[in-house]
Write a protein that holds these residues in place. Structure first.
Motif, PDB file in Angstrom:
ATOM      1  N   LYS A 311       0.772  -1.067   0.068  1.00 15.63           N
ATOM      2  CA  LYS A 311      -0.084  -0.062   0.097  1.00 15.63           C
ATOM      3  C   LYS A 311       0.726   1.140   0.107  1.00 15.63           C
ATOM      4  CE  LYS A 311      -2.721  -0.406   3.416  1.00 15.63           C
ATOM      5  NZ  LYS A 311      -3.700   0.271   4.491  1.00 15.63           N
ATOM      6  N   ALA A 312       2.061   1.197   0.713  1.00 17.43           N
ATOM      7  CA  ALA A 312       2.949   2.457   0.821  1.00 17.43           C
ATOM      8  C   ALA A 312       3.762   2.678  -0.562  1.00 17.43           C
ATOM      9  CB  ALA A 312       3.860   2.203   2.104  1.00 17.43           C
ATOM     10  N   LEU A 561      12.515   5.058   4.980  1.00 18.85           N
ATOM     11  CA  LEU A 561      11.005   5.552   4.834  1.00 18.85           C
ATOM     12  C   LEU A 561      11.209   6.969   4.223  1.00 18.85           C
ATOM     13  CD1 LEU A 561       8.990   3.903   7.865  1.00 18.85           C
ATOM     14  CD2 LEU A 561       9.338   3.136   5.364  1.00 18.85           C
ATOM     15  N   ASP A 562      12.161   7.608   4.615  1.00 15.22           N
ATOM     16  CA  ASP A 562      12.161   9.252   4.015  1.00 15.22           C
ATOM     17  C   ASP A 562      12.345   9.406   2.885  1.00 15.22           C
ATOM     18  OD1 ASP A 562      11.941  10.215   6.697  1.00 15.22           O
ATOM     19  OD2 ASP A 562      14.198  10.425   7.230  1.00 15.22           O
ATOM     20  N   ARG A 563      12.845   8.191   2.311  1.00  9.88           N
ATOM     21  CA  ARG A 563      13.111   8.122   0.782  1.00  9.88           C
ATOM     22  C   ARG A 563      11.934   7.872  -0.217  1.00  9.88           C
ATOM     23  NH1 ARG A 563      17.695   3.780   1.410  1.00  9.88           N
ATOM     24  NH2 ARG A 563      17.320   3.453  -0.967  1.00  9.88           N
ATOM     25  N   PRO A 568      -0.193   8.073   2.188  1.00 11.74           N
ATOM     26  CA  PRO A 568      -0.706   7.803   3.393  1.00 11.74           C
ATOM     27  C   PRO A 568      -0.546   6.641   4.158  1.00 11.74           C
ATOM     28  CG  PRO A 568      -2.532   7.924   1.557  1.00 11.74           C
ATOM     29  CD  PRO A 568      -1.109   8.309   1.087  1.00 11.74           C
ATOM     30  N   ALA A 569      -0.215   5.521   3.488  1.00  9.70           N
ATOM     31  CA  ALA A 569       0.047   4.285   4.235  1.00  9.70           C
ATOM     32  C   ALA A 569       1.504   4.286   4.854  1.00  9.70           C
ATOM     33  CB  ALA A 569      -0.170   3.107   3.022  1.00  9.70           C
ATOM     34  N   ILE A 570       2.137   5.151   4.601  1.00  9.89           N
ATOM     35  CA  ILE A 570       3.464   5.117   5.312  1.00  9.89           C
ATOM     36  C   ILE A 570       3.357   5.359   6.763  1.00  9.89           C
ATOM     37  CG2 ILE A 570       5.709   6.268   5.387  1.00  9.89           C
ATOM     38  CD1 ILE A 570       5.670   6.857   2.408  1.00  9.89           C
ATOM     39  N   LYS A 571       2.322   5.977   7.152  1.00  8.36           N
ATOM     40  CA  LYS A 571       1.908   6.247   8.471  1.00  8.36           C
ATOM     41  C   LYS A 571       2.163   4.870   9.371  1.00  8.36           C
ATOM     42  CE  LYS A 571      -1.140   8.202  11.809  1.00  8.36           C
ATOM     43  NZ  LYS A 571      -2.770   9.148  11.893  1.00  8.36           N
TER      44      LYS A 571
END
Length: 585
Positions: A311-312, A561-563, A568-571
């Motif tokens: 999803k992310a 994750l910053d890359r 929204p799924a990164i949360k």
């Protein structure tokens, strides 16, 4: 109920929690009233499960339910679109297809033959939302085309999770829309719709995710050419449920949910796959033994991680839940055998499998679980033969690396000298590789590019290393009730954790002597000896040292994750990255 011209609208009592949630929303009273409607909860095959209130079906993790989407064309082959009113609880101010809503949990709208239930619901909502009279849209003029399943999150509070029945009708109608439901309508031809799909519009006036799925993924030229021709429409109709996955990223202002809610969305679906696989044996004792730890609970991090990652970084589909189930079965197989090798009597607050069912059955159950995991994998939906071969190869590699890590762990108990490099090789295999595999497979099956796949593999490795370091710390910093096994048991078993390796490298002291006295003593170790050993780890700075290394991998995971592009799924992935660290912070 407000806006309806029918005598009986089935509704459900809304509890105080939901009443407060609706009160706190920006929706008006009419829209709040509609959230008590009883709609139809379904399983993944669109089989009816029972009634559910609209608010419960859409709040937090939501529940899968039946829906419909009408594509209404006029005699010039123009498609009617509506812009959802700002008063709507979910997805306000977006452009959607002609009409989209839910059949009610009523006898007439639950009928599945010839899609009569959803067609009747469509007539009802066309009247309520757009003021279109029933005589202008007769039941016989609706054509069922296909179904799709999707989920789309608006924010932490609200989500759509639907099996959407798509209907086409051609009719010249008089539109007198209900401003509580619709703020604007327009008719578009094929070119105008395509221009809307590629326009860079964010926020007010963008396209609803479910309609974007229909228009860009399903609505072929053949659909446009078939409008108004019953024979052609019958030929393009099918009984499929097209898997759209999670499409939250299609809405620019969508806000991701946290880890717990994100897991809850799909946890029951994964657990059903696990149970179906492990309960398939005709031997009840074997099935019960395999299900013992699964029934004991668990967060299902590994089981849901391929889905969460997909999803992310790309597109998701239900096959990722099959893959997650396979990996979770492997994980539980390793726990069954770990408890035997470590001589642990309890796991997750339950008797270990070999205690509950005996050693021979436990060994046999673990062996069977490994085979069943691969059975589950090759049955994964949405994978072609090339994908299946690659997944089997990768899962086999993961199992081998886990076994190699476990073998090192076994050998370390009898080795005097174990280096930090040895330790990290061991935990990479025993723990981190499983997280790496989940993240790598999730990103690969989402269609991500090679750079993103490597980024997520690096993230999974860092999370896994942090996870094991923190797990070792939790063993010495938590009580037995929290752990579900005796606190400090790793010390008594002689486990060479990073803390122990660090402590053993220090100069001689009373603390070091206390540690050596309990290390590897097993069941004969007294609680006093264990407590002295734990105190030594703190006094020698070994606990702080291990925590610093865990925090280093924690930071590395966040940098991965910053890359990634904004999604929204990164949360949920960020919360997973923080998960173990917060348990003892």
């Amino acid at each position: 109920m407000t806006g309806y011209q029918i005598d009986d609208v089935p509704s459900m009592e809304i509890d105080d929690e939901f009443k407060q949630i609706l009160k706190d929303s920006s929706a008006d009273s009419a829209q709040v009233d509609l959230m008590s409607e009883a709609i139809i909860a379904v399983d993944e095959s669109d089989n009816e499960l029972g009634a559910i209130s609209k608010v419960e079906a859409h709040h937090s993790s939501g529940d899968l339910h039946r829906a419909f989407s009408v594509l209404l064309f006029d005699s010039n082959n123009r498609l009617l679109l509506q812009k959802r009113a700002s008063h709507k609880v979910t997805f306000p101010n977006v452009w959607a297809n002609s009409c989209c809503s839910h059949p009610l949990f009523s006898e007439s709208e639950r009928e599945i033959k010839d899609a009569l239930g959803v067609k009747r619901a469509a007539i009802r909502k066309l009247k309520q939302e757009l003021g279109i009279e029933e005589g202008q849209v007769p039941l016989s003029d609706f054509h069922f085309i296909t179904k799709m399943v999707y989920s789309s999150r608006m924010n932490e509070e609200w989500i759509e999770r639907e099996i959407d029945h798509i209907l086409i009708i051609k009719a010249d109608v008089d539109v007198n829309f209900n401003e509580n439901e619709v703020s604007e309508v327009k008719w578009v031809d094929q070119q105008e719709l395509e221009e809307m799909l590629v326009a860079d519009v964010e926020g007010d006036g963008e396209i609803a995710p479910w309609f974007r799925c229909i228009a860009s993924r399903l609505m072929t030229q053949e659909w446009w050419d078939s409008v108004g021709d019953s024979d052609k429409l019958s030929k393009i109709s099918d009984d499929l449920i097209h898997d759209m996955g999670d499409v939250s990223h299609m809405l620019s202002y969508a806000e991701g949910a946290g880890l717990n809610v994100s897991i809850k969305e799909v946890k029951p679906l994964v657990e059903r796959r696990i149970s179906d696989s492990l309960r398939a044996s005709k031997h009840s004792t074997l099935s019960d033994a395999m299900m013992h730890l699964v029934d004991g609970g668990g967060k299902r991090l590994r089981a849901t991680l391929p889905w969460l990652v997909s999803k992310a970084v790309g597109d998701s589909h239900s096959g990722l839940l099959d893959i997650g189930a396979a990996i979770e079965i492997v994980h539980n197989f390793t726990l069954v055998h770990d408890d035997i090798m470590d001589d642990d009597d309890t796991r997750r607050g339950l008797n270990a499998v070999h205690i509950e069912y005996g050693l021979p059955t436990a060994i046999n159950a673990g062996d069977a679980m490994l085979a069943i995991a691969f059975e589950r994998l090759v049955l994964a939906k949405g994978l072609d033969n090339k994908d299946v071969a690659a997944m089997v190869n990768r899962l086999a590699w993961m199992v081998r690396r886990v076994s190699e890590g476990q073998q090192l762990d076994i050998e370390f108990e009898d080795r005097i000298a174990v280096s930090e490099e040895d330790y990290f090789e061991m935990i990479e295999g025993k723990t981190a590789v499983m997280f790496l595999t989940c993240a790598e497979i999730g990103s690969r099956m989402s269609g991500a590019d090679d750079e993103t796949i490597q980024c997520m593999a690096d993230w999974g490795l860092a999370v896994g290393l942090c996870f094991q370091l923190m797990d070792d710390l939790i063993d010495v910093l938590s009580d037995s009730d929290t752990l579900g096994k005796p606190a400090g048991s790793d010390l008594a078993q002689g486990k060479r954790t990073l803390m122990v390796i660090h402590a053993l490298s220090q100069d001689d002291s009373q603390g070091l002597a206390d540690l050596k006295a309990v290390l590897g003593k097993g069941d004969s170790a007294t609680q006093e000896e264990i407590d002295l050993g734990l105190k030594a780890l703190a006094d020698l700075g070994s606990i702080d040292y291990a925590r610093e290394r865990a925090e280093m991998y924690h930071s590395k995971a966040h940098s991965c994750l910053d890359r990634l592009p904004v999604n929204p799924a990164i949360k949920a992935l960020r919360e997973l990255t923080d998960y173990q660290l917060k348990r003892i912070s």
